[in-house]
Design an enzyme around this catalytic site. Sequence first.
Site, PDB file in Angstrom:
ATOM      1  N   HIS A 476      -6.198 -21.833  33.343  1.00  0.00           N
ATOM      2  CA  HIS A 476      -7.132 -21.114  34.223  1.00  0.00           C
ATOM      3  C   HIS A 476      -7.949 -22.060  35.094  1.00  0.00           C
ATOM      4  CE1 HIS A 476      -8.857 -17.571  35.689  1.00  0.00           C
ATOM      5  NE2 HIS A 476      -9.355 -17.025  34.596  1.00  0.00           N
ATOM      6  N   ASP A 480      -5.741 -18.852  39.018  1.00  0.00           N
ATOM      7  CA  ASP A 480      -6.634 -17.697  38.874  1.00  0.00           C
ATOM      8  C   ASP A 480      -5.874 -16.515  38.292  1.00  0.00           C
ATOM      9  OD1 ASP A 480      -8.795 -19.085  39.958  1.00  0.00           O
ATOM     10  OD2 ASP A 480      -8.226 -18.537  42.011  1.00  0.00           O
TER      11      ASP A 480
END
Length: 505
Positions: A476, A480
């Site tokens: 992450h 995204d």
Amino acid sequence: MSTEVRVPTLGESVTEATVATWFKKSGDTVAADEMLCELETDKVTVEVPAPAAGTLGEIVANEGDTVGVDALLAMIEEAGAGATSPAPKKSEPAAPAAAPSGEAKMTDVMVPALGESVSEATVSTWFKKVGDTVAQDEMLCELETDKVSVEVPAPAAGVLTEIVAAEGTTVDATAKLAVISAGEGAATAAPAATAAQAPAQAASGAGVKNAPSADKAMAEKGIDPASVSGSGRDGRIMKEDVAKAASAPKPASVSVATAPAAAPRGPVNADDASREERVKMTRLRATIAKRLKDSQNTAAMLTTYNEVDMTEVMALRKEYKDMFEKKHGARLGFMSFFTKACCHALKEVPEVNAEIDGNEIVYKNYVHMGVAAGTPQGLVVPVIRDADSMSFADIEKAIAEKGKRARDGKLSMAEMQGGTFTISNGGVYGSLMSSPILNPPQSGILGMHKIQDRPMVINGEIKIRPMMYLALSYDHRIVDGKGAVTFLVRVKEALEDPRRMLMDL
């Protein structure tokens, strides 16, 4: 006729040396150019050869004496013209007979190439013992690295005379593992097995004196002689060997890679303990444990899920699998469809195919697809390079070939490096759903699972469809949620309508 043995030229600015060791004693028969003694200077060790054949007479400079350049070390009494052997001195036993002409030729067994970025390995198993006769290219031992097992073949035929690195020893990429003797003298060249098994004895075995300056340097630096490899005669440790050992980088582990620390066990009663078995982790298993835990500790890992209707892929495979195998000589499996679908999706969402390097993101304009494979030794990930430019047939052939090599333990280091994305198929073991762990430094891994018939609503009607859950674990920090979900949806769309891949949609 006598011949003088004098100190040779020691080198620029070196005016004196210390007599470290005499290899011969007065009365010994010597051959021309045979090593008589060893001198030590501040910089190098110098061996002194016999200038002529004969009998070593008086030794003028004893061990430990300091001598200057051209100083007299000893005298050699040459044999008379036509004589076959030098005459013994009065009251002394006759000189021993000359060595037989068929001397054994010694061949070192070295660590083979381990692959890029691999600097050490652990000796896991010796298939031969000291004294065994070996054929050229016969397997002598097996090494374990962080990723693969490497078999070491015999570089020459002969007798295994010495094992320098015993089982469990960690060796660097340039280390000597053993010595093979070949020739007429090979049968008598092997030392006792018990002496050869200890690697330390190669450097400082019984009866072999280390150089005085080496002993002093090891005492000053607190270095264990067993950890120093001697380069002098019969494995003597020299001053430069100590300096080399002191400057060498220390290995991270003595025997195997250190696995992540586990929580301590609670008390175990004696009855249970007697029925337990403790087995030391292999280097590969310990490395797998460490890398996976490092992945969890480093990446901001998150997993997103979806499901795919495998109807179209299964129908396409059923229709063309016989023709495919007949033409290409490879079975048409599901992995080529998933590989193609992932390559298609990675073009649209390139950050899933990227990695973090310091404060930069490295985007890859190619796809080196890692395909996780379970083996008896543990999980390995062979890489199919430039999978995005390969055909279905090429992908299937590559997966089949690398899978077989993985199971046989024949993968090279190069075949498991450089992957940009990974596919893991837990479905072959019956897994219905899981969260795969990232393979660092990659930023994405796709988890495939078991195909299971489930009731699905299709155009308002309930129908039975072969469904598979998909899982994408991603980093992450650079991927995204929108990109991760988009990637997985594109994979789903490509599999549910394979024509999209042909039309690049």
